[in-house]
Design a protein around this motif. Sequence first.
Motif, PDB file in Angstrom:
ATOM      1  N   GLY A  95       0.807  -1.209   0.000  1.00 21.23           N
ATOM      2  CA  GLY A  95       0.000   0.000   0.000  1.00 21.23           C
ATOM      3  C   GLY A  95       0.843   1.264   0.000  1.00 21.23           C
ATOM      4  N   GLU A  96       1.990   1.222   0.661  1.00 19.21           N
ATOM      5  CA  GLU A  96       2.886   2.380   0.644  1.00 19.21           C
ATOM      6  C   GLU A  96       3.320   2.712  -0.786  1.00 19.21           C
ATOM      7  N   GLN A  97       3.529   1.661  -1.567  1.00 15.60           N
ATOM      8  CA  GLN A  97       3.926   1.899  -2.959  1.00 15.60           C
ATOM      9  C   GLN A  97       2.752   2.393  -3.799  1.00 15.60           C
ATOM     10  N   VAL A  98       1.540   1.979  -3.426  1.00 17.11           N
ATOM     11  CA  VAL A  98       0.359   2.521  -4.102  1.00 17.11           C
ATOM     12  C   VAL A  98       0.277   4.027  -3.853  1.00 17.11           C
ATOM     13  N   VAL A  99       0.564   4.468  -2.639  1.00 20.95           N
ATOM     14  CA  VAL A  99       0.576   5.894  -2.308  1.00 20.95           C
ATOM     15  C   VAL A  99       1.657   6.606  -3.119  1.00 20.95           C
ATOM     16  N   ASN A 100       2.831   6.001  -3.183  1.00 18.34           N
ATOM     17  CA  ASN A 100       3.920   6.604  -3.966  1.00 18.34           C
ATOM     18  C   ASN A 100       3.546   6.686  -5.450  1.00 18.34           C
ATOM     19  N   GLN A 101       2.850   5.641  -5.902  1.00 18.04           N
ATOM     20  CA  GLN A 101       2.429   5.635  -7.303  1.00 18.04           C
ATOM     21  C   GLN A 101       1.438   6.765  -7.558  1.00 18.04           C
ATOM     22  N   ALA A 102       0.501   6.980  -6.626  1.00 18.51           N
ATOM     23  CA  ALA A 102      -0.470   8.072  -6.797  1.00 18.51           C
ATOM     24  C   ALA A 102       0.241   9.422  -6.743  1.00 18.51           C
ATOM     25  N   ARG A 103       1.231   9.539  -5.916  1.00 18.18           N
ATOM     26  CA  ARG A 103       1.980  10.799  -5.786  1.00 18.18           C
ATOM     27  C   ARG A 103       2.797  11.093  -7.038  1.00 18.18           C
ATOM     28  N   SER A 104       3.237  10.041  -7.700  1.00 18.47           N
ATOM     29  CA  SER A 104       4.140  10.237  -8.848  1.00 18.47           C
ATOM     30  C   SER A 104       3.485  11.036  -9.968  1.00 18.47           C
ATOM     31  N   SER A 105       2.158  10.939 -10.113  1.00 20.49           N
ATOM     32  CA  SER A 105       1.488  11.671 -11.204  1.00 20.49           C
ATOM     33  C   SER A 105       1.508  13.173 -10.960  1.00 20.49           C
ATOM     34  N   LEU A 106       1.787  13.609  -9.741  1.00 19.19           N
ATOM     35  CA  LEU A 106       1.859  15.042  -9.424  1.00 19.19           C
ATOM     36  C   LEU A 106       3.245  15.609  -9.665  1.00 19.19           C
ATOM     37  N   LEU A 107       4.219  14.765  -9.908  1.00 20.03           N
ATOM     38  CA  LEU A 107       5.589  15.192 -10.118  1.00 20.03           C
ATOM     39  C   LEU A 107       5.905  15.271 -11.603  1.00 20.03           C
ATOM     40  N   PRO A 108       6.997  15.941 -11.990  1.00 22.06           N
ATOM     41  CA  PRO A 108       7.337  16.075 -13.422  1.00 22.06           C
ATOM     42  C   PRO A 108       7.458  14.729 -14.113  1.00 22.06           C
ATOM     43  N   GLN A 109       6.974  14.688 -15.379  1.00 18.89           N
ATOM     44  CA  GLN A 109       7.039  13.495 -16.204  1.00 18.89           C
ATOM     45  C   GLN A 109       7.933  13.799 -17.404  1.00 18.89           C
ATOM     46  N   ILE A 110       8.885  12.988 -17.701  1.00 22.89           N
ATOM     47  CA  ILE A 110       9.795  13.178 -18.838  1.00 22.89           C
ATOM     48  C   ILE A 110       9.712  11.964 -19.737  1.00 22.89           C
ATOM     49  N   ASP A 111       9.480  12.234 -21.051  1.00 26.19           N
ATOM     50  CA  ASP A 111       9.357  11.154 -22.023  1.00 26.19           C
ATOM     51  C   ASP A 111      10.441  11.304 -23.085  1.00 26.19           C
ATOM     52  N   LEU A 112      11.038  10.235 -23.489  1.00 23.65           N
ATOM     53  CA  LEU A 112      11.981  10.182 -24.607  1.00 23.65           C
ATOM     54  C   LEU A 112      11.275   9.558 -25.788  1.00 23.65           C
ATOM     55  N   ASP A 113      11.581  10.136 -27.024  1.00 24.94           N
ATOM     56  CA  ASP A 113      10.893   9.627 -28.216  1.00 24.94           C
ATOM     57  C   ASP A 113      11.885   9.569 -29.376  1.00 24.94           C
ATOM     58  N   ALA A 114      11.863   8.515 -30.116  1.00 27.03           N
ATOM     59  CA  ALA A 114      12.660   8.387 -31.361  1.00 27.03           C
ATOM     60  C   ALA A 114      11.702   8.025 -32.486  1.00 27.03           C
ATOM     61  N   ARG A 115      11.915   8.735 -33.684  1.00 25.00           N
ATOM     62  CA  ARG A 115      10.962   8.537 -34.781  1.00 25.00           C
ATOM     63  C   ARG A 115      11.713   8.457 -36.106  1.00 25.00           C
ATOM     64  N   GLY A 116      11.467   7.423 -36.832  1.00 25.74           N
ATOM     65  CA  GLY A 116      11.986   7.307 -38.200  1.00 25.74           C
ATOM     66  C   GLY A 116      10.837   7.359 -39.182  1.00 25.74           C
ATOM     67  N   ALA A 117      10.997   8.179 -40.252  1.00 27.89           N
ATOM     68  CA  ALA A 117       9.864   8.356 -41.179  1.00 27.89           C
ATOM     69  C   ALA A 117      10.356   8.436 -42.644  1.00 27.89           C
ATOM     70  N   VAL A 118       9.505   8.007 -43.542  1.00 30.27           N
ATOM     71  CA  VAL A 118       9.740   8.100 -44.992  1.00 30.27           C
ATOM     72  C   VAL A 118       8.449   8.647 -45.626  1.00 30.27           C
ATOM     73  N   ILE A 119       8.618   9.767 -46.432  1.00 33.89           N
ATOM     74  CA  ILE A 119       7.453  10.357 -47.132  1.00 33.89           C
ATOM     75  C   ILE A 119       7.765  10.418 -48.639  1.00 33.89           C
ATOM     76  N   ASP A 120       6.742  10.773 -49.413  1.00 37.04           N
ATOM     77  CA  ASP A 120       6.953  10.837 -50.863  1.00 37.04           C
ATOM     78  C   ASP A 120       7.857  12.018 -51.186  1.00 37.04           C
ATOM     79  N   ASP A 121       8.592  11.913 -52.253  1.00 31.32           N
ATOM     80  CA  ASP A 121       9.651  12.877 -52.566  1.00 31.32           C
ATOM     81  C   ASP A 121       9.119  14.247 -52.944  1.00 31.32           C
ATOM     82  N   ASP A 122       7.954  14.314 -53.642  1.00 34.23           N
ATOM     83  CA  ASP A 122       7.463  15.634 -54.034  1.00 34.23           C
ATOM     84  C   ASP A 122       7.015  16.459 -52.837  1.00 34.23           C
TER      85      ASP A 122
END
Length: 800
Positions: A372-399
């Motif tokens: 339950g202590e970890q459930v409390v910590n989990q609920a608290r975590s949504s109030l703290l800063p969130q950082i996401d990393l993203d990598a994207r590879g894409a191919v589009i038409d040449d024109d």
Amino acid sequence: MNSRMNNWLIALITTLLFTVSMWIPDAMSASKPPIVRIGIVQDGPEGRLPDIRGMVKEEILRVTEREFDVRFPAQMTVHGNWKDADIKKAVDTLLADPKVDLVITLGHLATNYVCQKGKLPKPVVAAVVVDAKLQNLPLKDGSSGVKNLSYIDPFISFERDIRVFREMVPFRSLVVLTSRNAVESIPWLEKYFRRIAQEYTIDINIVPVEFSADQALAAFPSDTDAVYLFPLAQLPPGEFRKLLYGLILRKLPSFSLLGGADVEAGVLASAAPKSEISRLTRRIALNVQRILLGEKASTLKVAFPVGEKLTINMATGRAIGFYPSWSALTEAELLNEQVERVERKLSLESAVREAIAANLDLAAQNRNVAAGEQVVNQARSSLLPQIDLDARGAVIDDDRAETSGGVTPERSLTGSVTATQLLYDEDSWSNYSVEKKLQTSREEQRDTVELDTIRNAAVAYLDVLRAKTLERVEKDNLRLTRANLERALVRVSVGVANRSEEFRWQSEISRNRANVLFAQARTRRTENRLNRLLNRHLEEQFATIETDLQDPLLIVSDPRLLPYVDNPRNFRIYRDYVVEEGLRVAPELLGFDAAIGAQERILVNAKRAFWLPSFAAQGTVSELLAESGEGKRSSSQSNLDDTDWSVGVFATFPLVEGGGKFATIKRAREELSRLQLERQATAERIDQRVRSALHEASASYPNINLSRSAAEAARKNLELVTDQYVRGLVSIVDLLDAQNSSLRADQDAENAVYNFLINWMDVERAAGRFDFLMTQAEREEWFQRLQEFFNQAGVEPIKR
């Protein structure tokens, strides 16, 4: 005239003086007690058995003091040097000696010889009988019936011993060790043994023993699987020890006729109790006194039952690979049982503390709290800063890529970092607040389980003590029944009763043994339950420390409590106080309070959902890691570099949810109402539980003294009826009724103490605290609050 008178007076005085002088020596002589000379015959010089001559002499002198001048001339204290002919000669010499007034035989062989002689010329007290039935001793109306013969029969039976021995060990070939002189002096001995062998379907081989253990052991048949020992008084102590050692080396179970002393020396078992020499010497002295006072020796009762008490030497048993059966354990006294190896000792307090530390149910609740202590910590975590990393590879038409001006190359690989911080989100804050309160509820639930564990461990410990005590009561009752069987045998021997009484007592013994087995099973069952609560192996042994009303750990032992409960008015106020204390600290209610607080926060959140949006800030940085094809930034005319970033603040408000918000708020209200009702119901149950437990305790406490008084009265009644039964004044039915009444009273008296202590554990569980876990400071605070409560009620308890 005067002269004549004077002469007459002088003559009279002279005559009186002469008469008195002649009378005084006769009177002085008559006041002296008569001299009695007693001869004593033993089988031989000092052997392995205790020499009781000195004790016999002292007891006789003490009993006959002021009545007779008893003397034991040295030349009249003789022995037969362990030889049959010499023993007979010693007896005959004392019987023929006119200076000997009375003879006492203190040897088995001398006793047997004198009892077989028939009419005797002078009184004889034959004190050492082996087995009256085996020896075929004379018996008439409970006495010898032979002129001048009085013997003392301890009611020891070879046949009984064989029955008990076979119950212990299913042997087929038995060696009987006895002295060679005994074989020669009892010519019908072999015939008697043949009858016993045929009755029990066994082989009996007599091995005569003189002074050597090695010679006796060498004479054993090869198929010997058990050994029976007659007294073997002539065997030196060292040789007797060697004999027992030889039996152990051969793994042969042994059984002694003599009793507990041989078992202590190393014999496996005996059905006779350890010899009570003082009791025997007292009986010898009383028989001597009665004979000297004029009673006929032939009319003195011979019965001197020593009882039956199975004793087993467990050290010998372990050495030969023997362990007694359940049946034997019901009444056997176990020597060298090695109970000292049980290092684990438990008291009420230590058992409870061990349960708190090791009980699996409580451990599971501790894990639930940790999760339950970890459930409390989990609920608290949504109030703290969130950082996401993203990598994207894409191919589009040449024109399209060519016209993008480098913004979207034909082929690209991009990496980005996004940081998000909630500025205010009602759902997240509500969830965090609710989980904190629910964690408090989980902790209170854990405390509830802990209180239940403490109560269950305490009750289980008290149940172990109760079971052990009741087992002891059943064993005592079994011993009493055995003693009553011995009394019945005496009644049968003197013609007061027939053998139906003997069989009735044997039936009672079987029933009592069954009761002992059930009592032992109950003890093992309660020990298993306590071990389970303590997370121990169920069969792990432990020693217990008795707990009673005087245990200083229990608040009921504190004399300060009595004035608060010693009358109905004070007890009613005391009940109110305990209820108030229980409601204040009950973890069940504290858990409900936390759950109600959580539900109230959910209701607040549901109301705010109608008007309060969520606010969040977000920033993103992206990097073009690789590009190719049309529209590359490096080949375009744009000034775009490889790094892009953005920062923004967002507000979100769900406008329409299809009526979900209304449903949520109604559900929250109903859940809140349910929790409040459940808390109220739980408070009522706690109130009822406290009061009911206190009422139970108030009834069981005075029952302790009442039960003890009843038990004491039943014991006195049993003693009275037993005495009347021995004297032939009441029947076996009366004694059985008295014995059963005493047994029930003893059981009730023992149960009363544990019933109260268990009731008190229920009081403390209902009140939410256990006094034996309180510190002294906490106990003083408890008494202070109790006094303040009485002060508020306007009542001052009277200190008695």
